[in-house]
Design an enzyme around this catalytic site. Structure first.
Site, PDB file in Angstrom:
ATOM      1  N   CYS A  95       0.819  -1.217   0.000  1.00  0.00           N
ATOM      2  CA  CYS A  95       0.000   0.000   0.000  1.00  0.00           C
ATOM      3  C   CYS A  95       0.854   1.269   0.000  1.00  0.00           C
ATOM      4  O   CYS A  95       0.432   2.305  -0.514  1.00  0.00           O
ATOM      5  CB  CYS A  95      -0.970   0.012   1.167  1.00  0.00           C
ATOM      6  SG  CYS A  95      -0.220  -0.176   2.786  1.00  0.00           S
ATOM      7  N   HIS A 171      -2.799   1.517   6.868  1.00  0.00           N
ATOM      8  CA  HIS A 171      -3.019   1.642   5.431  1.00  0.00           C
ATOM      9  C   HIS A 171      -2.625   3.041   4.954  1.00  0.00           C
ATOM     10  O   HIS A 171      -2.808   4.022   5.668  1.00  0.00           O
ATOM     11  CB  HIS A 171      -4.505   1.376   5.162  1.00  0.00           C
ATOM     12  CG  HIS A 171      -4.882   1.357   3.719  1.00  0.00           C
ATOM     13  ND1 HIS A 171      -4.240   0.585   2.774  1.00  0.00           N
ATOM     14  CD2 HIS A 171      -5.860   2.025   3.040  1.00  0.00           C
ATOM     15  CE1 HIS A 171      -4.806   0.765   1.599  1.00  0.00           C
ATOM     16  NE2 HIS A 171      -5.774   1.640   1.732  1.00  0.00           N
TER      17      HIS A 171
END
Length: 329
Positions: A95, A171
């Site tokens: 990510c 994230h």
């Protein structure tokens, strides 16, 4: 802080594994260089006050690290914008690179040259759907190799069975202005998220700051695991360009004022050079395998009878710290 992607991609879905990436401006800046992109760097943002952004402009995008929850998007998910490069996230642990690439591949600025690798990847994926682009990223060997250059050496094999969601759900997402609108680029969704209109004379940072602040406020009191970084033009180049203008172009400043400004800018250039040197040194240390040294040190301490006294002393200090915390509570 290292972050792990909550996406459901597996090692069988892509060629090879992707390592965790630390949320650090030096790491992200070297990723940019490793991809072959020039003219850009990443800076950390410590506060959402407007002044923290102003001295870094032009800011081309923001990268936000947060504790991921399966939440509804804050705006409209658009799936009909072929002019926006967007890829779904299908790769575990990627990510960080995904958020950075989504900003770079949507960026059009004279300061920044994407280079052969990123331009080639963008051309190859241009007509593909976001899901297929995500898989193409997983199989892009040059990009994966740069990403995995930050893999930490490990001494032991760890249990890789899934744990609780709190163990790994951090994230990265990107924010950037595209054609008069603010978008959130999050590979966990089907497309870019349109958040707001940006007025003709409005700074997009004034639009995005309250959105990020509101997102932080949704978390429980005491949650501090956030990190915000800005994708900016190479600061050293910007300062050197300003010096050249002051030296060679007419200016309303007096000679003394011009010389003072040039001296200040040269100080900024030296600061950026030192920062790049420090980033290189820190990244060398990140990559270095200290485990053989640690094992040998423990072995020598054990053979000379020093290991157990050190252990007992450390255990006693740990008990004291625990007792102190208990008394305070």
């Amino acid at each position: 802080m290292a972050a792990e992607n909550p996406a459901a991609g597996t090692a069988e879905e892509v060629e090879g594994n992707w390592c965790l990436i630390e949320s650090d401006p030096g790491v992200f800046t070297e990723l940019i260089r490793g991809f072959g992109c020039t003219g850009a760097q990443v800076e950390e943002i410590w506060t959402l006050d407007a002044d923290a952004f102003r001295h870094l402009e032009p800011i081309h995008g923001l990268i936000f690290l947060f504790k991921w929850v399966d939440d509804k998007p804050a705006g409209r998910v658009v799936t009909d914008r072929s002019d926006i490069f967007f890829a779904r996230q299908v790769i575990s642990n990627a990510c960080a690179t995904q958020a950075l690439l989504c900003l770079l591949l949507n960026l059009r600025h004279s300061d920044i040259d994407l280079g052969q690798t990123l331009n080639g990847f963008k051309r190859f994926c241009q007509d593909l759907d976001p899901e297929t682009r995500g898989h193409c990223l997983g199989n892009e060997e040059k990009i994966r190799k740069v990403h995995n250059s930050f893999a930490r050496p490990v001494l032991f094999e760890f249990d890789t069975r899934p744990g609780s969601p709190d163990d790994y759900c951090y994230h990265f997402v990107g924010y950037m202005p595209i054609k008069g609108k603010l978008f959130e680029l999050d590979g966990m969704h089907e497309g870019p998220i349109e958040l707001a209109e940006i007025g003709q004379h409005q700074n997009w940072l004034d639009v995005v700051r309250p959105i990020i602040e509101a997102r932080m406020e949704r978390y429980s009191v005491g949650e501090i695991h956030f990190n915000l970084m800005a994708l900016v033009s190479d600061r050293q180049r910007c300062y050197e360009r300003q010096i050249q203008l002051l030296v060679h172009q007419p200016s309303p400043l007096s000679h003394a004022e011009r010389q003072s400004e040039i001296a200040t800018l040269r100080t900024f250039v030296k600061f950026e050079q030192e920062k790049k040197r420090r980033y290189r040194q820190e990244n060398i240390r990140r990559r270095h395998n200290y485990l053989p040294f640690i094992v040998e040190l423990l072995k020598q301490l054990g053979e000379t009878g020093q290991l157990m006294p050190i252990y007992e002393k450390a255990k006693q200090r740990a008990y004291q710290c625990q007792a102190y915390k208990s008394d305070k509570n």
